[in-house]
Design a protein around this motif. Sequence first.
Motif, short mmCIF file in Angstrom:
data_model
loop_
_atom_site.label_atom_id
_atom_site.label_comp_id
_atom_site.label_asym_id
_atom_site.label_seq_id
_atom_site.Cartn_x
_atom_site.Cartn_y
_atom_site.Cartn_z
N CYS A 103 12.45 2.07 -1.58
CA CYS A 103 11.55 0.91 -1.61
C CYS A 103 12.18 -0.33 -1.00
N LEU A 104 13.46 -0.29 -0.76
CA LEU A 104 14.16 -1.46 -0.25
C LEU A 104 13.98 -1.57 1.26
N PRO A 105 14.22 -2.76 1.82
CA PRO A 105 13.97 -2.97 3.25
C PRO A 105 14.75 -1.99 4.13
N ASP A 106 14.08 -1.45 5.13
CA ASP A 106 14.72 -0.53 6.08
C ASP A 106 15.88 -1.21 6.79
N GLY A 107 16.98 -0.50 6.88
CA GLY A 107 18.11 -1.00 7.65
C GLY A 107 19.12 -1.81 6.85
N ALA A 108 18.75 -2.27 5.66
CA ALA A 108 19.69 -3.08 4.88
C ALA A 108 20.81 -2.20 4.33
N PRO A 109 22.07 -2.56 4.58
CA PRO A 109 23.18 -1.77 4.04
C PRO A 109 23.17 -1.83 2.51
N VAL A 110 23.59 -0.73 1.88
CA VAL A 110 23.65 -0.66 0.42
C VAL A 110 25.09 -0.47 0.00
N THR A 111 25.52 -1.24 -1.02
CA THR A 111 26.90 -1.15 -1.49
C THR A 111 26.94 -1.19 -3.00
N ILE A 112 28.01 -0.65 -3.59
CA ILE A 112 28.26 -0.78 -5.02
C ILE A 112 29.49 -1.64 -5.27
N ASP A 113 30.03 -2.23 -4.22
CA ASP A 113 31.28 -2.99 -4.29
C ASP A 113 31.00 -4.49 -4.23
N ARG A 114 31.39 -5.20 -5.28
CA ARG A 114 31.18 -6.65 -5.30
C ARG A 114 31.95 -7.36 -4.19
N LEU B 35 0.83 -1.20 0.00
CA LEU B 35 0.00 0.00 0.00
C LEU B 35 0.87 1.25 0.00
N ALA B 36 1.92 1.22 0.79
CA ALA B 36 2.86 2.34 0.82
C ALA B 36 3.93 2.11 -0.24
N VAL B 37 4.21 3.13 -1.01
CA VAL B 37 5.23 3.05 -2.05
C VAL B 37 6.38 3.97 -1.66
N GLY B 38 7.56 3.39 -1.45
CA GLY B 38 8.69 4.21 -1.03
C GLY B 38 8.45 4.88 0.30
N LYS B 39 7.79 4.14 1.23
CA LYS B 39 7.49 4.61 2.59
C LYS B 39 6.45 5.75 2.61
N SER B 40 5.66 5.88 1.55
CA SER B 40 4.65 6.94 1.48
C SER B 40 3.32 6.38 0.97
N PHE B 41 2.21 6.93 1.50
CA PHE B 41 0.88 6.52 1.06
C PHE B 41 0.31 7.47 -0.01
N GLU B 42 1.12 8.39 -0.49
CA GLU B 42 0.62 9.40 -1.43
C GLU B 42 0.02 8.78 -2.68
N LEU C 122 -6.82 7.54 8.53
CA LEU C 122 -5.59 7.44 9.30
C LEU C 122 -4.61 6.52 8.57
N GLU C 123 -3.33 6.81 8.71
CA GLU C 123 -2.29 6.00 8.08
C GLU C 123 -1.37 5.42 9.14
N HIS C 124 -0.91 4.20 8.89
CA HIS C 124 0.09 3.61 9.78
C HIS C 124 1.04 2.76 8.94
N LEU C 125 2.31 3.12 8.97
CA LEU C 125 3.34 2.37 8.27
C LEU C 125 4.12 1.57 9.29
N GLY C 126 3.91 0.26 9.31
CA GLY C 126 4.57 -0.59 10.30
C GLY C 126 6.06 -0.70 10.06
N SER C 127 6.77 -1.04 11.10
CA SER C 127 8.22 -1.22 10.98
C SER C 127 8.53 -2.62 10.44
N GLU C 128 9.75 -2.81 9.96
CA GLU C 128 10.16 -4.11 9.45
C GLU C 128 10.12 -5.15 10.57
N ILE C 129 9.66 -6.36 10.24
CA ILE C 129 9.60 -7.41 11.26
C ILE C 129 10.88 -8.23 11.30
N PHE C 130 11.76 -8.05 10.29
CA PHE C 130 13.04 -8.76 10.27
C PHE C 130 14.19 -7.78 10.43
#
Length: 334
Positions: A240-251, A21-28, A44-52
């Motif tokens: 849009c990616l999971p909250d908290g996941a580190p992002v890298t460009i290095d293989r 329902l939320a796209v990129g952490k937004s309900f717009e 009312l809107e509620h964006l739940g936190s990641e469960i993992f």
Amino acid sequence: FEKAVLGRADDKATVLTSATLAVGKSFEHIRGELGIDLSESTVLEHLGSEIFDFSKNALVYVANDLPAPEHNQLEAHTGASIVRAAELVQMSRGRALVLCATTRAVRSFRDRFEDLVHPHPVRYQGDDSPAKLTQWLKGSAGGVLVATRSFWQGVNIPGEALSLVVLDKVPFAPPGDPVLEKLKAKAGREWFVKVMLPEAQKLLQQGAGRLIRSDTDRGVIALLDPRISSKPWGKSIVRCLPDGAPVTIDRNDVRAFFGDTSLPSPAAGSSRGAQEVIAELRGRGVALTAAAGKIRLKPRDLVTAELLEELESNKTEIFDFLVRESELSSSPPA
């Protein structure tokens, strides 16, 4: 929706719930689609936190050094994505789901991918029903499944059988879809940010969501679209990616995540180095031919100095491979 649900006379509440329902952490986007902003009802809107715990169990890899999948570079991007996906599969020891945005890309993977990921078994969408292919991946030892749209959502493969999800590019809808064309016309000059981008974001969220399905799952989400790093809308994709996941460009970060693994030995009679160089060159849009003891490259200006060195060090094997390939393609079917 606004009349039937939000504008009804009773005082009963309606609850809408979905992972997308939320796209990129937004309900717009959903508010606009359903006409919620036009209603006088209290919403009312509620964006739940990641469960993992994605900070510990996941890594996002964005390839920023491949050809962009647009205009005259589509074939080059597909070829380079095949090579890069194969590298990542070797790091993860198989256990991978490769999600392509088009069936054409799946066909290209079928033509070139299997030799690069030896000895890991590979199957492709169309080899069997989606349900049977999903079961195959769950039960295989280091298996790899290459698929397209229907596998971006609704597939559940928890545990060790899936540790790598590769997305070949941001899944923008192909041109010509009549529904999207009407929505684009309605959106006017903002058609990209109001229609195309949100739809791609939703599908990408679903595709990335195939990876972590339980508390003990861990793995890598790989995005092989360099536009994420270079285009203004790239940040919207990363959101849009999971909250908290580190992002890298290095293989090397991917290799470290899975543990330093050496590539498997080549199959008897084949040269892994030679085939990888050929795949890389073709991925860049270079045509290779072998004749009169020489390897011809066209166009030559697409070949880097590093690739020329690799070609020279594998010259005999590459020449022999191209000759055998030419003989096979020209021989009549049995």
